[in-house]
Design a protein around this motif. Structure first.
Motif, PDB file in Angstrom:
ATOM      1  N   PRO A 174       0.834  -1.210   0.000  1.00  0.00           N
ATOM      2  CA  PRO A 174       0.000   0.000   0.000  1.00  0.00           C
ATOM      3  C   PRO A 174       0.868   1.258   0.000  1.00  0.00           C
ATOM      4  O   PRO A 174       1.983   1.265   0.540  1.00  0.00           O
ATOM      5  CB  PRO A 174      -0.793  -0.118   1.302  1.00  0.00           C
ATOM      6  N   LYS A 175       0.377   2.324  -0.595  1.00  0.00           N
ATOM      7  CA  LYS A 175       1.127   3.582  -0.614  1.00  0.00           C
ATOM      8  C   LYS A 175       1.415   4.096   0.785  1.00  0.00           C
ATOM      9  O   LYS A 175       2.389   4.804   1.023  1.00  0.00           O
ATOM     10  CB  LYS A 175       0.369   4.632  -1.421  1.00  0.00           C
ATOM     11  N   THR A 176       0.529   3.748   1.714  1.00  0.00           N
ATOM     12  CA  THR A 176       0.695   4.224   3.094  1.00  0.00           C
ATOM     13  C   THR A 176       1.715   3.401   3.874  1.00  0.00           C
ATOM     14  O   THR A 176       2.058   3.762   5.000  1.00  0.00           O
ATOM     15  CB  THR A 176      -0.655   4.159   3.825  1.00  0.00           C
ATOM     16  N   SER A 177       2.199   2.296   3.299  1.00  0.00           N
ATOM     17  CA  SER A 177       3.156   1.443   3.997  1.00  0.00           C
ATOM     18  C   SER A 177       4.492   2.161   4.168  1.00  0.00           C
ATOM     19  O   SER A 177       4.957   2.862   3.264  1.00  0.00           O
ATOM     20  CB  SER A 177       3.380   0.149   3.218  1.00  0.00           C
TER      21      SER A 177
ATOM     22  N   GLU B 179      -4.137 -11.434 -10.319  1.00  0.00           N
ATOM     23  CA  GLU B 179      -5.316 -10.633  -9.995  1.00  0.00           C
ATOM     24  C   GLU B 179      -5.785 -10.901  -8.567  1.00  0.00           C
ATOM     25  O   GLU B 179      -6.140  -9.962  -7.840  1.00  0.00           O
ATOM     26  CB  GLU B 179      -6.451 -10.917 -10.974  1.00  0.00           C
ATOM     27  N   GLN B 180      -5.782 -12.150  -8.159  1.00  0.00           N
ATOM     28  CA  GLN B 180      -6.199 -12.482  -6.788  1.00  0.00           C
ATOM     29  C   GLN B 180      -5.274 -11.840  -5.764  1.00  0.00           C
ATOM     30  O   GLN B 180      -5.724 -11.342  -4.730  1.00  0.00           O
ATOM     31  CB  GLN B 180      -6.241 -13.996  -6.620  1.00  0.00           C
ATOM     32  N   SER B 181      -3.979 -11.831  -6.043  1.00  0.00           N
ATOM     33  CA  SER B 181      -3.021 -11.197  -5.137  1.00  0.00           C
ATOM     34  C   SER B 181      -3.242  -9.694  -5.077  1.00  0.00           C
ATOM     35  O   SER B 181      -3.200  -9.076  -4.002  1.00  0.00           O
ATOM     36  CB  SER B 181      -1.588 -11.493  -5.595  1.00  0.00           C
TER      37      SER B 181
ATOM     38  N   LEU C 231      -4.455  -7.447  -1.748  1.00  0.00           N
ATOM     39  CA  LEU C 231      -3.751  -6.273  -1.234  1.00  0.00           C
ATOM     40  C   LEU C 231      -4.689  -5.068  -1.177  1.00  0.00           C
ATOM     41  O   LEU C 231      -4.682  -4.310  -0.200  1.00  0.00           O
ATOM     42  CB  LEU C 231      -2.541  -5.958  -2.115  1.00  0.00           C
ATOM     43  N   ALA C 232      -5.509  -4.914  -2.207  1.00  0.00           N
ATOM     44  CA  ALA C 232      -6.455  -3.797  -2.234  1.00  0.00           C
ATOM     45  C   ALA C 232      -7.437  -3.867  -1.067  1.00  0.00           C
ATOM     46  O   ALA C 232      -7.833  -2.840  -0.506  1.00  0.00           O
ATOM     47  CB  ALA C 232      -7.214  -3.785  -3.563  1.00  0.00           C
ATOM     48  N   LYS C 233      -7.812  -5.085  -0.692  1.00  0.00           N
ATOM     49  CA  LYS C 233      -8.757  -5.287   0.412  1.00  0.00           C
ATOM     50  C   LYS C 233      -8.067  -5.351   1.780  1.00  0.00           C
ATOM     51  O   LYS C 233      -8.711  -5.613   2.796  1.00  0.00           O
ATOM     52  CB  LYS C 233      -9.557  -6.569   0.180  1.00  0.00           C
ATOM     53  N   LYS C 234      -6.746  -5.148   1.778  1.00  0.00           N
ATOM     54  CA  LYS C 234      -5.943  -5.142   3.002  1.00  0.00           C
ATOM     55  C   LYS C 234      -5.968  -6.481   3.725  1.00  0.00           C
ATOM     56  O   LYS C 234      -5.836  -6.553   4.946  1.00  0.00           O
ATOM     57  CB  LYS C 234      -6.401  -4.017   3.943  1.00  0.00           C
ATOM     58  N   GLN C 235      -6.119  -7.556   2.917  1.00  0.00           N
ATOM     59  CA  GLN C 235      -6.038  -8.904   3.486  1.00  0.00           C
ATOM     60  C   GLN C 235      -4.588  -9.347   3.624  1.00  0.00           C
ATOM     61  O   GLN C 235      -4.296 -10.317   4.320  1.00  0.00           O
ATOM     62  CB  GLN C 235      -6.798  -9.879   2.586  1.00  0.00           C
TER      63      GLN C 235
ATOM     64  N   GLN D 257      -3.529   3.380  -5.165  1.00  0.00           N
ATOM     65  CA  GLN D 257      -3.236   3.291  -3.731  1.00  0.00           C
ATOM     66  C   GLN D 257      -2.096   2.319  -3.428  1.00  0.00           C
ATOM     67  O   GLN D 257      -1.880   1.953  -2.286  1.00  0.00           O
ATOM     68  CB  GLN D 257      -4.494   2.860  -2.969  1.00  0.00           C
ATOM     69  N   MET D 258      -1.374   1.877  -4.480  1.00  0.00           N
ATOM     70  CA  MET D 258      -0.275   0.927  -4.298  1.00  0.00           C
ATOM     71  C   MET D 258       1.025   1.505  -4.824  1.00  0.00           C
ATOM     72  O   MET D 258       1.032   2.447  -5.612  1.00  0.00           O
ATOM     73  CB  MET D 258      -0.578  -0.384  -5.046  1.00  0.00           C
TER      74      MET D 258
END
Length: 322
Positions: free
Chosen positions: A114-117, A173-175, A179-183, A207-208
């Motif tokens: 994530p960009k916030t990481s 795509e699943q990965s 990441l988008a769902k913060k799983q 956002q990545m």
């Protein structure tokens, strides 16, 4: 009874029939959408070779390989590792490789966070043992498994299964979605799939950020069964190598290639193009073996010998050491 009719009948039995050509399409996207996107290209192939052509789409590498081996698929768009398996089985050969839109002939594996990481690079990514959740590619994937395994992890003496707090396995795509769902905290991808994911999920992509890239790697290949009649193989090869480059409808063909897989065309290739993944596979197997402390030393030595034996066989199949 004359022997000629008998021999003619025997030949008809021995020579496989190719009234239809099935093209296998390995995908990381939805099967139905992939087939819909590729159908105009398959229709043009059918017209060019004068035979019916149909597509079969799957993200299941084992199922794809089995269909190639069983002669249910005659031509296939694969990744490098699966192409190596198809060539090793003695059923197929590489005849072309993909060129991405922008005339890119190589791609890179990448790591997304994530960009916030606070993570900014590989060193910071690998300085958090047992703290991060990781979305990995399937163990049979070149771009999302073998390349990062070697170039990111194993070069630093790291086994991902020992390093990460949790690992989930899936397609690119699943990965990305995980990441988008913060799983997860970090996800593997590659520059080829990432361009399509950027188009499909622009807000999530924004956002990545990429914190690691591999060296360049040869794009995915096209393979064709060895036992196809020579004239059919020639027509199929010529179609793909000319498609979008020559002829009366090059503009339309280029448009269809882009919608099929964001492609610009295909370039000539052969089995030797698979040497990169052969080397990665050997290193991966030896590295895992080294870290296997439960295996008897004698069995470990035998396994190591077997790995090198298979490697040397593959090198020979792929055209030799040079």
């Amino acid at each position: 009874m004359s022997i000629r009719p008998f021999l003619a009948a025997l030949c008809l039995i021995a020579i496989p029939s190719y009234a239809d050509i099935t093209v296998g399409l390995l995908t990381t996207r939805a099967d139905e959408q992939t087939l819909e996107d590729w159908q105009p290209v398959l229709n043009d192939l059918s017209a060019a070779i004068g035979q019916p052509v149909k597509g079969w789409v799957s993200s299941d590498r084992d199922a794809m390989l089995k269909k190639i081996q069983n002669n249910e698929i005659q031509v296939a768009r694969l990744d490098n590792k699966l192409a190596l398996d198809a060539v090793e089985s003695g059923k197929s050969d590489v005849f072309a490789s993909l060129i991405q839109s922008g005339n890119l002939k190589t791609y890179r594996s990448v790591m997304l966070v994530p960009k916030t990481s606070p993570i900014q690079n590989a060193e910071q990514l690998l300085d958090k043992p047992k703290q991060l959740r990781y979305a990995s590619g399937k163990p049979s994937s070149t771009a999302d498994f073998y390349i990062p395994q070697y170039h990111l992890f194993m070069k630093r003496n790291i086994l991902p299964e020992h390093y990460f707090k949790q690992i989930i396995v899936g397609t690119a795509e699943q990965s990305f979605v995980a990441l988008a769902k913060k799983q997860v905290d970090v996800a593997v991808s590659n520059t080829f799939d990432l361009e399509q994911l950027k188009e499909k999920y622009p807000r999530d992509f924004a956002q990545m950020k990429v914190v690691w890239q591999s060296p360049d790697f040869t794009f995915d290949p096209l393979v064709m069964r060895r036992d196809l009649p020579a004239n059919v193989k020639s027509k199929i090869s010529q179609f793909f190598l000319d498609y979008g480059r020559t002829g009366n409808n090059t503009a339309l063909a280029r448009q269809r290639l882009y919608y099929a897989d964001q492609l610009a065309g295909f370039s000539p290739a052969d089995n030797r193009s698979l040497r990169q993944v052969t080397d990665l596979q050997l290193f991966h197997d030896l590295f895992k073996l080294t870290f296997n402390t439960k295996l008897d030393p004698k069995l470990k030595a035998e396994q190591e010998k077997a790995f090198y034996g298979r490697y040397n066989q593959l090198v020979s199949v792929l055209g030799g050491a040079k």
